[in-house]
Design a protein around this motif. Structure first.
Motif, PDB file in Angstrom:
ATOM      1  N   HIS A  43       0.813  -1.216   0.000  1.00 40.55           N
ATOM      2  CA  HIS A  43       0.000   0.000   0.000  1.00 40.55           C
ATOM      3  C   HIS A  43       0.848   1.268   0.000  1.00 40.55           C
ATOM      4  O   HIS A  43       0.413   2.290  -0.523  1.00 40.55           O
ATOM      5  CB  HIS A  43      -0.957   0.019   1.202  1.00 40.55           C
ATOM      6  CG  HIS A  43      -2.056  -0.978   1.124  1.00 40.55           C
ATOM      7  ND1 HIS A  43      -2.901  -1.095   0.039  1.00 40.55           N
ATOM      8  CD2 HIS A  43      -2.461  -1.936   1.997  1.00 40.55           C
ATOM      9  CE1 HIS A  43      -3.774  -2.058   0.241  1.00 40.55           C
ATOM     10  NE2 HIS A  43      -3.529  -2.594   1.428  1.00 40.55           N
ATOM     11  N   ALA A  44       2.035   1.180   0.569  1.00 42.59           N
ATOM     12  CA  ALA A  44       2.878   2.369   0.714  1.00 42.59           C
ATOM     13  C   ALA A  44       3.556   2.789  -0.587  1.00 42.59           C
ATOM     14  O   ALA A  44       4.076   3.902  -0.676  1.00 42.59           O
ATOM     15  CB  ALA A  44       3.941   2.120   1.784  1.00 42.59           C
ATOM     16  N   VAL A  45       3.544   1.926  -1.589  1.00 44.60           N
ATOM     17  CA  VAL A  45       4.260   2.201  -2.831  1.00 44.60           C
ATOM     18  C   VAL A  45       3.271   2.563  -3.937  1.00 44.60           C
ATOM     19  O   VAL A  45       2.341   1.811  -4.213  1.00 44.60           O
ATOM     20  CB  VAL A  45       5.110   0.977  -3.261  1.00 44.60           C
ATOM     21  CG1 VAL A  45       5.804   1.231  -4.583  1.00 44.60           C
ATOM     22  CG2 VAL A  45       6.125   0.629  -2.176  1.00 44.60           C
ATOM     23  N   SER A  46       3.508   3.700  -4.565  1.00 43.73           N
ATOM     24  CA  SER A  46       2.630   4.153  -5.641  1.00 43.73           C
ATOM     25  C   SER A  46       3.133   3.680  -7.002  1.00 43.73           C
ATOM     26  O   SER A  46       4.308   3.320  -7.156  1.00 43.73           O
ATOM     27  CB  SER A  46       2.565   5.683  -5.639  1.00 43.73           C
ATOM     28  OG  SER A  46       3.834   6.219  -6.019  1.00 43.73           O
ATOM     29  N   VAL A  47       2.253   3.729  -7.969  1.00 41.60           N
ATOM     30  CA  VAL A  47       2.636   3.433  -9.352  1.00 41.60           C
ATOM     31  C   VAL A  47       3.705   4.431  -9.806  1.00 41.60           C
ATOM     32  O   VAL A  47       4.653   4.061 -10.500  1.00 41.60           O
ATOM     33  CB  VAL A  47       1.402   3.452 -10.285  1.00 41.60           C
ATOM     34  CG1 VAL A  47       1.815   3.433 -11.750  1.00 41.60           C
ATOM     35  CG2 VAL A  47       0.481   2.286  -9.972  1.00 41.60           C
ATOM     36  N   ASP A  48       3.563   5.685  -9.399  1.00 43.06           N
ATOM     37  CA  ASP A  48       4.570   6.693  -9.748  1.00 43.06           C
ATOM     38  C   ASP A  48       5.957   6.282  -9.250  1.00 43.06           C
ATOM     39  O   ASP A  48       6.943   6.399  -9.979  1.00 43.06           O
ATOM     40  CB  ASP A  48       4.208   8.053  -9.146  1.00 43.06           C
ATOM     41  CG  ASP A  48       3.018   8.709  -9.831  1.00 43.06           C
ATOM     42  OD1 ASP A  48       2.850   8.506 -11.059  1.00 43.06           O
ATOM     43  OD2 ASP A  48       2.270   9.425  -9.142  1.00 43.06           O
ATOM     44  N   ALA A  49       6.033   5.825  -8.011  1.00 41.70           N
ATOM     45  CA  ALA A  49       7.325   5.415  -7.438  1.00 41.70           C
ATOM     46  C   ALA A  49       7.903   4.214  -8.181  1.00 41.70           C
ATOM     47  O   ALA A  49       9.121   4.156  -8.421  1.00 41.70           O
ATOM     48  CB  ALA A  49       7.168   5.099  -5.954  1.00 41.70           C
ATOM     49  N   ILE A  50       7.053   3.276  -8.549  1.00 39.99           N
ATOM     50  CA  ILE A  50       7.516   2.091  -9.277  1.00 39.99           C
ATOM     51  C   ILE A  50       8.030   2.488 -10.654  1.00 39.99           C
ATOM     52  O   ILE A  50       9.114   2.061 -11.070  1.00 39.99           O
ATOM     53  CB  ILE A  50       6.389   1.040  -9.395  1.00 39.99           C
ATOM     54  CG1 ILE A  50       6.008   0.522  -8.018  1.00 39.99           C
ATOM     55  CG2 ILE A  50       6.817  -0.110 -10.314  1.00 39.99           C
ATOM     56  CD1 ILE A  50       4.679  -0.209  -7.974  1.00 39.99           C
ATOM     57  N   ALA A  51       7.260   3.320 -11.359  1.00 40.87           N
ATOM     58  CA  ALA A  51       7.671   3.773 -12.696  1.00 40.87           C
ATOM     59  C   ALA A  51       8.998   4.522 -12.612  1.00 40.87           C
ATOM     60  O   ALA A  51       9.907   4.288 -13.428  1.00 40.87           O
ATOM     61  CB  ALA A  51       6.587   4.653 -13.308  1.00 40.87           C
ATOM     62  N   GLU A  52       9.134   5.387 -11.622  1.00 34.88           N
ATOM     63  CA  GLU A  52      10.386   6.140 -11.457  1.00 34.88           C
ATOM     64  C   GLU A  52      11.561   5.204 -11.187  1.00 34.88           C
ATOM     65  O   GLU A  52      12.614   5.319 -11.805  1.00 34.88           O
ATOM     66  CB  GLU A  52      10.242   7.153 -10.321  1.00 34.88           C
ATOM     67  CG  GLU A  52      11.484   7.999 -10.122  1.00 34.88           C
ATOM     68  CD  GLU A  52      11.332   9.000  -8.985  1.00 34.88           C
ATOM     69  OE1 GLU A  52      12.363   9.299  -8.347  1.00 34.88           O
ATOM     70  OE2 GLU A  52      10.204   9.468  -8.729  1.00 34.88           O
ATOM     71  N   LYS A  53      11.367   4.269 -10.273  1.00 32.93           N
ATOM     72  CA  LYS A  53      12.430   3.309  -9.933  1.00 32.93           C
ATOM     73  C   LYS A  53      12.814   2.468 -11.149  1.00 32.93           C
ATOM     74  O   LYS A  53      13.989   2.151 -11.340  1.00 32.93           O
ATOM     75  CB  LYS A  53      11.968   2.411  -8.782  1.00 32.93           C
ATOM     76  CG  LYS A  53      12.957   1.386  -8.337  1.00 32.93           C
ATOM     77  CD  LYS A  53      13.961   2.019  -7.414  1.00 32.93           C
ATOM     78  CE  LYS A  53      14.885   0.975  -6.839  1.00 32.93           C
ATOM     79  NZ  LYS A  53      16.015   1.602  -6.189  1.00 32.93           N
ATOM     80  N   ALA A  54      11.831   2.103 -11.966  1.00 31.99           N
ATOM     81  CA  ALA A  54      12.083   1.283 -13.153  1.00 31.99           C
ATOM     82  C   ALA A  54      12.621   2.104 -14.322  1.00 31.99           C
ATOM     83  O   ALA A  54      13.085   1.535 -15.314  1.00 31.99           O
ATOM     84  CB  ALA A  54      10.805   0.563 -13.575  1.00 31.99           C
ATOM     85  N   GLY A  55      12.530   3.426 -14.216  1.00 29.20           N
ATOM     86  CA  GLY A  55      12.998   4.279 -15.301  1.00 29.20           C
ATOM     87  C   GLY A  55      12.063   4.288 -16.498  1.00 29.20           C
ATOM     88  O   GLY A  55      12.511   4.375 -17.642  1.00 29.20           O
ATOM     89  N   VAL A  56      10.759   4.181 -16.210  1.00 30.74           N
ATOM     90  CA  VAL A  56       9.757   4.194 -17.284  1.00 30.74           C
ATOM     91  C   VAL A  56       8.687   5.230 -16.963  1.00 30.74           C
ATOM     92  O   VAL A  56       8.588   5.712 -15.844  1.00 30.74           O
ATOM     93  CB  VAL A  56       9.103   2.802 -17.474  1.00 30.74           C
ATOM     94  CG1 VAL A  56      10.145   1.748 -17.821  1.00 30.74           C
ATOM     95  CG2 VAL A  56       8.298   2.377 -16.249  1.00 30.74           C
ATOM     96  N   THR A  57       7.869   5.542 -17.954  1.00 33.56           N
ATOM     97  CA  THR A  57       6.742   6.441 -17.731  1.00 33.56           C
ATOM     98  C   THR A  57       5.552   5.649 -17.200  1.00 33.56           C
ATOM     99  O   THR A  57       5.506   4.420 -17.311  1.00 33.56           O
ATOM    100  CB  THR A  57       6.331   7.127 -19.049  1.00 33.56           C
ATOM    101  OG1 THR A  57       5.865   6.121 -19.950  1.00 33.56           O
ATOM    102  CG2 THR A  57       7.497   7.910 -19.657  1.00 33.56           C
ATOM    103  N   LYS A  58       4.579   6.374 -16.654  1.00 35.91           N
ATOM    104  CA  LYS A  58       3.352   5.698 -16.216  1.00 35.91           C
ATOM    105  C   LYS A  58       2.636   5.064 -17.403  1.00 35.91           C
ATOM    106  O   LYS A  58       2.053   3.983 -17.275  1.00 35.91           O
ATOM    107  CB  LYS A  58       2.427   6.682 -15.495  1.00 35.91           C
ATOM    108  CG  LYS A  58       2.779   6.847 -14.024  1.00 35.91           C
ATOM    109  CD  LYS A  58       1.905   7.865 -13.331  1.00 35.91           C
ATOM    110  CE  LYS A  58       0.502   7.404 -13.131  1.00 35.91           C
ATOM    111  NZ  LYS A  58      -0.292   8.332 -12.280  1.00 35.91           N
ATOM    112  N   LYS A  59       2.714   5.699 -18.551  1.00 32.64           N
ATOM    113  CA  LYS A  59       2.091   5.139 -19.747  1.00 32.64           C
ATOM    114  C   LYS A  59       2.722   3.785 -20.074  1.00 32.64           C
ATOM    115  O   LYS A  59       2.011   2.823 -20.392  1.00 32.64           O
ATOM    116  CB  LYS A  59       2.257   6.105 -20.924  1.00 32.64           C
ATOM    117  CG  LYS A  59       1.606   5.623 -22.195  1.00 32.64           C
ATOM    118  CD  LYS A  59       1.756   6.644 -23.311  1.00 32.64           C
ATOM    119  CE  LYS A  59       1.115   6.092 -24.577  1.00 32.64           C
ATOM    120  NZ  LYS A  59       1.258   7.005 -25.700  1.00 32.64           N
ATOM    121  N   THR A  60       4.044   3.701 -19.972  1.00 33.74           N
ATOM    122  CA  THR A  60       4.734   2.433 -20.221  1.00 33.74           C
ATOM    123  C   THR A  60       4.342   1.406 -19.169  1.00 33.74           C
ATOM    124  O   THR A  60       4.110   0.242 -19.482  1.00 33.74           O
ATOM    125  CB  THR A  60       6.262   2.635 -20.236  1.00 33.74           C
ATOM    126  OG1 THR A  60       6.583   3.559 -21.270  1.00 33.74           O
ATOM    127  CG2 THR A  60       7.002   1.327 -20.445  1.00 33.74           C
TER     128      THR A  60
END
Length: 190
Positions: free
Chosen positions: A26-43
């Protein structure tokens, strides 16, 4: 999926693995995951229809490596009692690492317990069944009369030890579980 697409999907799962395990689902957002992965939210959304979908994939990706690690910890030499003692000894040592946060499957199931049908609960059930199957096969090889019941008891000892270590940050719970496993298995040979 093209090779680059598979690499990107694996990057996202690897980023989620690190973030979910260290911080919780719950503490991790999609934004944080995308940033960590080096991708956009669209990707991100190209590869996963939702965060819940990713959570299921994250746990699926942890399944086999975790079972393989457990098998390696137990080894293949000696009696099942010896192997489980070795397993719990390795659990005790592993749990003292600075990045150890317990079982990702138990933590996910606890976080999402009220969300029946969630992909994480399915992945957790599948993983725990695979662990129990490994234990049952190991116990059955030794000729115990009720391998299924003993395997379930060993599973309870493993998950109980992991939970207690997580709560108390005391590896002695693994040692106690190893003692209980040895007692159970030695009793089963009578």
């Amino acid at each position: 999926m093209p090779r680059d697409g598979l690499l990107t999907k694996n990057q996202i799962v690897a980023a989620a693995d690190e973030l979910f395990y260290s911080r919780g689902l719950h503490a991790v957002s999609v934004d944080a995951i995308a940033e960590k992965a080096g991708v956009t939210k669209k990707t991100f959304y190209y590869h996963f229809k939702s965060k819940d979908d990713l959570i299921g994939c994250y746990l699926d990706a942890r399944d086999r490596p975790t079972v393989d690690r457990f098998k390696a910890w137990a080894g293949s030499e000696g009696s099942v009692a010896d192997r489980m003692t070795r397993f719990f000894s390795k659990l005790a040592r592993s749990s003292q690492g600075p990045r150890w946060n317990g079982c990702g499957f138990l933590r996910a199931a606890a976080e999402l317990a009220n969300m029946h049908g969630h992909p994480a609960l399915t992945a957790a059930r599948t993983h725990k069944a695979r662990c129990e199957q490994w234990l049952s096969e190991m116990v059955n090889e030794e000729g115990h009369s009720d391998a299924e019941t003993i395997a379930r008891a060993l599973m309870v000892l493993i998950d109980g030890a992991v939970s207690q270590i997580l709560i108390h940050r005391d590896a002695k719970y693994a040692t106690s579980a190893g003692f209980a496993a040895r007692s159970l298995l030695n009793r089963g040979q009578l």
